[in-house]
Design a protein around this motif. Sequence first.
Motif, PDB file in Angstrom:
ATOM      1  N   VAL A   4       1.076  -7.588   1.307  1.00 18.62           N
ATOM      2  CA  VAL A   4       0.657  -6.489   2.178  1.00 18.62           C
ATOM      3  C   VAL A   4       0.882  -6.917   3.624  1.00 18.62           C
ATOM      4  N   ARG A   6      -0.021  -6.454   7.415  1.00 23.46           N
ATOM      5  CA  ARG A   6      -1.051  -5.912   8.288  1.00 23.46           C
ATOM      6  C   ARG A   6      -0.410  -5.435   9.587  1.00 23.46           C
ATOM      7  N   ALA A  25      -1.978   5.695   7.157  1.00 19.32           N
ATOM      8  CA  ALA A  25      -2.454   5.344   5.820  1.00 19.32           C
ATOM      9  C   ALA A  25      -2.142   6.471   4.836  1.00 19.32           C
ATOM     10  N   THR A  30      -1.722   4.232   1.551  1.00 15.01           N
ATOM     11  CA  THR A  30      -2.405   2.947   1.609  1.00 15.01           C
ATOM     12  C   THR A  30      -3.741   3.088   2.323  1.00 15.01           C
ATOM     13  N   LEU A  31      -4.287   1.978   2.768  1.00 14.90           N
ATOM     14  CA  LEU A  31      -5.591   1.963   3.416  1.00 14.90           C
ATOM     15  C   LEU A  31      -5.476   1.691   4.905  1.00 14.90           C
ATOM     16  N   TRP A  32      -6.537   2.023   5.598  1.00  8.64           N
ATOM     17  CA  TRP A  32      -6.674   1.632   6.991  1.00  8.64           C
ATOM     18  C   TRP A  32      -8.080   1.096   7.179  1.00  8.64           C
ATOM     19  N   GLU A  64     -10.827  -6.327   7.122  1.00  5.86           N
ATOM     20  CA  GLU A  64      -9.372  -6.358   6.930  1.00  5.86           C
ATOM     21  C   GLU A  64      -9.026  -7.136   5.669  1.00  5.86           C
ATOM     22  N   ALA A  67      -9.880  -5.174   2.579  1.00  6.45           N
ATOM     23  CA  ALA A  67      -8.975  -4.035   2.380  1.00  6.45           C
ATOM     24  C   ALA A  67      -7.567  -4.497   2.005  1.00  6.45           C
ATOM     25  N   ALA A  68      -7.141  -5.634   2.528  1.00  6.45           N
ATOM     26  CA  ALA A  68      -5.797  -6.140   2.218  1.00  6.45           C
ATOM     27  C   ALA A  68      -5.631  -6.397   0.723  1.00  6.45           C
ATOM     28  N   ALA A  71      -4.825  -2.810  -0.572  1.00  6.31           N
ATOM     29  CA  ALA A  71      -3.834  -1.976   0.120  1.00  6.31           C
ATOM     30  C   ALA A  71      -2.489  -1.980  -0.611  1.00  6.31           C
ATOM     31  N   LEU A  75      -1.278  -2.357   5.635  1.00  6.17           N
ATOM     32  CA  LEU A  75      -2.688  -2.142   5.957  1.00  6.17           C
ATOM     33  C   LEU A  75      -2.743  -1.881   7.455  1.00  6.17           C
ATOM     34  N   CYS A  77      -4.697  -1.502  10.793  1.00  8.53           N
ATOM     35  CA  CYS A  77      -5.941  -2.064  11.324  1.00  8.53           C
ATOM     36  C   CYS A  77      -6.256  -1.463  12.687  1.00  8.53           C
TER      37      CYS A  77
END
Length: 178
Positions: A4, A6, A25, A30-32, A64, A67-68, A71, A75, A77
Amino acid sequence: MSGVRRIAVLGAESSGKSTLCQALAQRYGTLWVPEYLREFVDTHGRVPFETDQYGIARTQRAREDEAAARANRFLFCDTTPLMTALYSRAYWGRVDAGLERLAATHDYALTLVTAPDTPWIADGLMRDSEEVRERVFGMVERELDERGIRFVLVEGDLPHRLRQVEAALRVLAPLDAL
């Protein structure tokens, strides 16, 4: 998920960091990681003291890391410990050693800086003024330059910013993977 990447999204207050992270995201499935400072202010009903800064940055980084692990490829941030250190310098004229060490681990695949070209919106305890926003924006650019951290300045409305980030991510990742 390993591999992933960042993506740090830095910028002054009310410059569209959260909006951009959320949109990215969604775009990339994916995620933030939201800015923990906002939660801190809401929970404590006050802005942080100097002694709170290191804990805020540690919590941001821990979120972070968490979440990583979940993700997908990227990711996003919404701020980093480096930004917390910059605000410490802006408000108290110094950065404690622990926070400085954490800020020095700015190891993101890409750093984006949001231009202060969106309308400034007052947000209770979180926002100072448009003048402070401009001053902090200049500090962000100088800090990154001094640390030798390359960054992409994203400007304009959200669709334009998304196109700028997409172009930067194409350089990072194979086209077929985006």
